[in-house]
Design a protein around this motif. Sequence first.
Motif, PDB file in Angstrom:
ATOM      1  N   MET A   1       0.836  -1.193   0.000  1.00 58.91           N
ATOM      2  CA  MET A   1       0.000   0.000   0.000  1.00 58.91           C
ATOM      3  C   MET A   1       0.870   1.243   0.000  1.00 58.91           C
ATOM      4  O   MET A   1       1.870   1.298   0.708  1.00 58.91           O
ATOM      5  N   THR A   2       0.488   2.216  -0.812  1.00 57.77           N
ATOM      6  CA  THR A   2       1.146   3.506  -0.822  1.00 57.77           C
ATOM      7  C   THR A   2       0.117   4.561  -0.490  1.00 57.77           C
ATOM      8  O   THR A   2      -0.930   4.635  -1.138  1.00 57.77           O
ATOM      9  N   PHE A   3       0.407   5.335   0.535  1.00 57.95           N
ATOM     10  CA  PHE A   3      -0.530   6.362   0.984  1.00 57.95           C
ATOM     11  C   PHE A   3      -0.050   7.737   0.567  1.00 57.95           C
ATOM     12  O   PHE A   3       1.153   8.018   0.565  1.00 57.95           O
ATOM     13  N   ARG A   4      -1.013   8.608   0.250  1.00 57.15           N
ATOM     14  CA  ARG A   4      -0.639   9.992   0.010  1.00 57.15           C
ATOM     15  C   ARG A   4      -0.181  10.625   1.310  1.00 57.15           C
ATOM     16  O   ARG A   4      -0.607  10.243   2.400  1.00 57.15           O
ATOM     17  N   ARG A   5       0.672  11.594   1.181  1.00 56.78           N
ATOM     18  CA  ARG A   5       1.149  12.355   2.342  1.00 56.78           C
ATOM     19  C   ARG A   5       0.530  13.743   2.309  1.00 56.78           C
ATOM     20  O   ARG A   5       0.200  14.264   1.254  1.00 56.78           O
ATOM     21  N   THR A   6       0.378  14.296   3.458  1.00 61.12           N
ATOM     22  CA  THR A   6      -0.297  15.575   3.570  1.00 61.12           C
ATOM     23  C   THR A   6       0.453  16.488   4.526  1.00 61.12           C
ATOM     24  O   THR A   6       1.064  16.011   5.491  1.00 61.12           O
ATOM     25  N   HIS A   7       0.420  17.779   4.239  1.00 60.37           N
ATOM     26  CA  HIS A   7       0.966  18.787   5.149  1.00 60.37           C
ATOM     27  C   HIS A   7      -0.077  19.218   6.179  1.00 60.37           C
ATOM     28  O   HIS A   7       0.188  20.120   6.968  1.00 60.37           O
ATOM     29  N   ARG A   8      -1.236  18.585   6.169  1.00 65.45           N
ATOM     30  CA  ARG A   8      -2.347  18.916   7.054  1.00 65.45           C
ATOM     31  C   ARG A   8      -2.475  17.786   8.082  1.00 65.45           C
ATOM     32  O   ARG A   8      -3.086  16.748   7.812  1.00 65.45           O
ATOM     33  N   ILE A   9      -1.870  17.973   9.240  1.00 64.68           N
ATOM     34  CA  ILE A   9      -1.877  16.945  10.278  1.00 64.68           C
ATOM     35  C   ILE A   9      -3.040  17.208  11.235  1.00 64.68           C
ATOM     36  O   ILE A   9      -3.085  18.242  11.899  1.00 64.68           O
ATOM     37  N   SER A  10      -3.981  16.280  11.293  1.00 62.91           N
ATOM     38  CA  SER A  10      -5.209  16.445  12.069  1.00 62.91           C
ATOM     39  C   SER A  10      -5.234  15.509  13.265  1.00 62.91           C
ATOM     40  O   SER A  10      -4.737  14.372  13.202  1.00 62.91           O
ATOM     41  N   TRP A  11      -5.855  16.002  14.355  1.00 66.43           N
ATOM     42  CA  TRP A  11      -6.041  15.169  15.545  1.00 66.43           C
ATOM     43  C   TRP A  11      -7.461  15.300  16.059  1.00 66.43           C
ATOM     44  O   TRP A  11      -7.942  16.405  16.326  1.00 66.43           O
ATOM     45  N   MET A  12      -8.156  14.170  16.157  1.00 61.52           N
ATOM     46  CA  MET A  12      -9.438  14.078  16.852  1.00 61.52           C
ATOM     47  C   MET A  12      -9.495  12.701  17.505  1.00 61.52           C
ATOM     48  O   MET A  12      -9.785  11.694  16.853  1.00 61.52           O
ATOM     49  N   ILE A  13      -9.177  12.641  18.773  1.00 57.26           N
ATOM     50  CA  ILE A  13      -9.147  11.366  19.478  1.00 57.26           C
ATOM     51  C   ILE A  13     -10.557  10.882  19.781  1.00 57.26           C
ATOM     52  O   ILE A  13     -10.859   9.694  19.650  1.00 57.26           O
ATOM     53  N   SER A  14     -11.410  11.776  20.218  1.00 61.27           N
ATOM     54  CA  SER A  14     -12.806  11.435  20.488  1.00 61.27           C
ATOM     55  C   SER A  14     -13.711  12.102  19.476  1.00 61.27           C
ATOM     56  O   SER A  14     -13.727  13.330  19.362  1.00 61.27           O
ATOM     57  N   GLY A  15     -14.497  11.302  18.749  1.00 60.14           N
ATOM     58  CA  GLY A  15     -15.488  11.817  17.818  1.00 60.14           C
ATOM     59  C   GLY A  15     -16.907  11.641  18.322  1.00 60.14           C
ATOM     60  O   GLY A  15     -17.857  11.743  17.548  1.00 60.14           O
ATOM     61  N   TRP A  16     -17.038  11.346  19.612  1.00 55.74           N
ATOM     62  CA  TRP A  16     -18.361  11.215  20.215  1.00 55.74           C
ATOM     63  C   TRP A  16     -18.847  12.618  20.547  1.00 55.74           C
ATOM     64  O   TRP A  16     -18.554  13.159  21.599  1.00 55.74           O
ATOM     65  N   ILE A  17     -19.595  13.228  19.636  1.00 50.78           N
ATOM     66  CA  ILE A  17     -20.028  14.614  19.784  1.00 50.78           C
ATOM     67  C   ILE A  17     -21.402  14.645  20.458  1.00 50.78           C
ATOM     68  O   ILE A  17     -22.345  14.005  19.982  1.00 50.78           O
ATOM     69  N   ARG A  18     -21.484  15.375  21.543  1.00 51.70           N
ATOM     70  CA  ARG A  18     -22.759  15.430  22.262  1.00 51.70           C
ATOM     71  C   ARG A  18     -23.034  16.856  22.739  1.00 51.70           C
ATOM     72  O   ARG A  18     -22.109  17.635  22.979  1.00 51.70           O
ATOM     73  N   PRO A  19     -24.308  17.216  22.897  1.00 51.76           N
ATOM     74  CA  PRO A  19     -24.656  18.556  23.367  1.00 51.76           C
ATOM     75  C   PRO A  19     -24.544  18.659  24.873  1.00 51.76           C
ATOM     76  O   PRO A  19     -24.638  17.666  25.595  1.00 51.76           O
ATOM     77  N   ASP A  20     -24.335  19.880  25.359  1.00 50.20           N
ATOM     78  CA  ASP A  20     -24.307  20.153  26.785  1.00 50.20           C
ATOM     79  C   ASP A  20     -24.905  21.530  27.024  1.00 50.20           C
ATOM     80  O   ASP A  20     -24.526  22.499  26.365  1.00 50.20           O
ATOM     81  N   VAL A  21     -25.836  21.622  27.963  1.00 47.24           N
ATOM     82  CA  VAL A  21     -26.534  22.870  28.242  1.00 47.24           C
ATOM     83  C   VAL A  21     -25.779  23.656  29.295  1.00 47.24           C
ATOM     84  O   VAL A  21     -25.511  23.143  30.396  1.00 47.24           O
ATOM     85  N   LEU A  22     -25.416  24.895  28.989  1.00 48.73           N
ATOM     86  CA  LEU A  22     -24.729  25.765  29.924  1.00 48.73           C
ATOM     87  C   LEU A  22     -25.738  26.728  30.553  1.00 48.73           C
ATOM     88  O   LEU A  22     -26.384  27.497  29.855  1.00 48.73           O
ATOM     89  N   GLY A  23     -25.853  26.661  31.880  1.00 46.36           N
ATOM     90  CA  GLY A  23     -26.728  27.572  32.597  1.00 46.36           C
ATOM     91  C   GLY A  23     -26.101  28.935  32.776  1.00 46.36           C
ATOM     92  O   GLY A  23     -25.029  29.242  32.229  1.00 46.36           O
ATOM     93  N   ALA A  24     -26.747  29.774  33.615  1.00 52.04           N
ATOM     94  CA  ALA A  24     -26.330  31.170  33.778  1.00 52.04           C
ATOM     95  C   ALA A  24     -24.919  31.306  34.310  1.00 52.04           C
ATOM     96  O   ALA A  24     -24.220  32.283  34.011  1.00 52.04           O
ATOM     97  N   ASP A  25     -24.448  30.351  35.105  1.00 50.54           N
ATOM     98  CA  ASP A  25     -23.098  30.445  35.665  1.00 50.54           C
ATOM     99  C   ASP A  25     -22.178  29.360  35.120  1.00 50.54           C
ATOM    100  O   ASP A  25     -21.147  29.057  35.717  1.00 50.54           O
ATOM    101  N   LYS A  26     -22.547  28.753  33.990  1.00 48.98           N
ATOM    102  CA  LYS A  26     -21.788  27.606  33.493  1.00 48.98           C
ATOM    103  C   LYS A  26     -20.878  27.910  32.316  1.00 48.98           C
ATOM    104  O   LYS A  26     -20.240  27.007  31.765  1.00 48.98           O
ATOM    105  N   GLY A  27     -20.817  29.195  31.888  1.00 47.09           N
ATOM    106  CA  GLY A  27     -19.844  29.538  30.867  1.00 47.09           C
ATOM    107  C   GLY A  27     -18.451  29.611  31.468  1.00 47.09           C
ATOM    108  O   GLY A  27     -18.218  29.271  32.623  1.00 47.09           O
ATOM    109  N   GLY A  28     -17.501  30.064  30.677  1.00 49.44           N
ATOM    110  CA  GLY A  28     -16.137  30.187  31.181  1.00 49.44           C
ATOM    111  C   GLY A  28     -15.109  29.936  30.111  1.00 49.44           C
ATOM    112  O   GLY A  28     -15.351  30.164  28.914  1.00 49.44           O
TER     113      GLY A  28
END
Length: 454
Positions: A1-28
Amino acid sequence: MTFRRTHRISWMISGWIRPDVLGADKGGTACLTLGCPADFYAVRLGFPNVTTTPWTITKVIGRASTSFGDYVNPTGEGRWTPFTFAMQGRDDDRVVTRADAPTTITVAANNEDPATGEASNPAWSWTDWVPLKGDVPDPRTGMRVLMLRALVPPEQTICVANGQLRALSGNYALNKGFDYFIGGLKRNRDRVTSQTGPDSADAWRHNGLANGSLFPLIQFATAVPGIVAIGTGDSHHQGTSTTDQFSGFLYRTMTELGRRHFGRTPVGMVNCAAGGLTSEQFFPRLEDLLRAVRPSFAVLPGWTYNDRSGGVRADAAAVERFLARAIRSAEICAAEGAHPIFLTPFPRNPDAMTPVQLAPWQRLRQILLAMGRTGATVIDATPLLGCARDGEFDGTYMAPQTVDGMHPNDSGHDAVAAALVDAISASFESAQDDGAARPLRTKRSKRGGPSLSA
């Protein structure tokens, strides 16, 4: 196998995307510290949304550090650089340098898939590529270190990548020098407008805005081209039952190859797998990121227990639809320049593998192996994990390869990773040593501007 090489190195260890509700004092302020295995000259960030409502980040800043240090406070003489949003979230290659570029980020709302009605797959919004140069390597790992901070307003629903990944921080036996830290300061504390404060590194560790990272996907533009992997699937491929629930076989493969070829071929990985996903979800999640990530190869699952036919899990009709989606996904990957690699089916617990599931499971493995004999790249993962009786695999795990009977454990993921490393190592051997990086030391245990290309 020969793979293309890229100058764009990406990292995403967790792809489990979920929503989270931030209340009035939960920003930051949210933070992330990670390493890049080669010097970098520009960075951009991807933010996902699985809801039908846009959400906002007031400002994101990043700075190169000369070490991981305490994971929060950068070392060296670098400056914090604001990430901009001139392209309004589009996947655009241009490096943005205009002084008046906006710095507030609006993460676009998600839309329903017209083919399936699926509404849970994330829509991605991107910061601009900003000129952010790496500093000298961290003395312990040899990595170029990047520290990120984001100021997040309260009273909104945000999206994060599930998991704190605390088991990776400082664990060189597991991370192979690819150190990683997720943290934050809730109660609306702002460490973006002013970067200094009395908060300890331990406070950042234990006061995140949510149980996960606000920075799911980070991309580095590197002078040295590398190899980036992308993978998808359900909980078996996510890494459930591993030390931190996300250090699955793809993570282990790429960190091991990154360690072996450090200083010659930088690596990256994007994991789109998450527990409970069906093939209507996990294949599109990978396909949606192909053009932005430009991976070298894609690892595709060979089966899932989560697909149903009339309420029955993984029966013959469900498996047939899975195979059609898998073949389609492989063709899309190949068309986008990512070499597809199939795995044969993983096992499952005995209660799940009735004759209704076992027969199509066994037949699917034979179909995939036959595809391998006619030119597809197929890794036979089944014998690495599964029990055989009278010369035939029964669809269940060997005891040493699982702790819950349903998912591979660390040992099981190590076995699959070893097979992947062996299969794809040759593609790394042609890399020429550029002499620019130190060896990795680990414990064994506006139009007209510059642009980026693959």
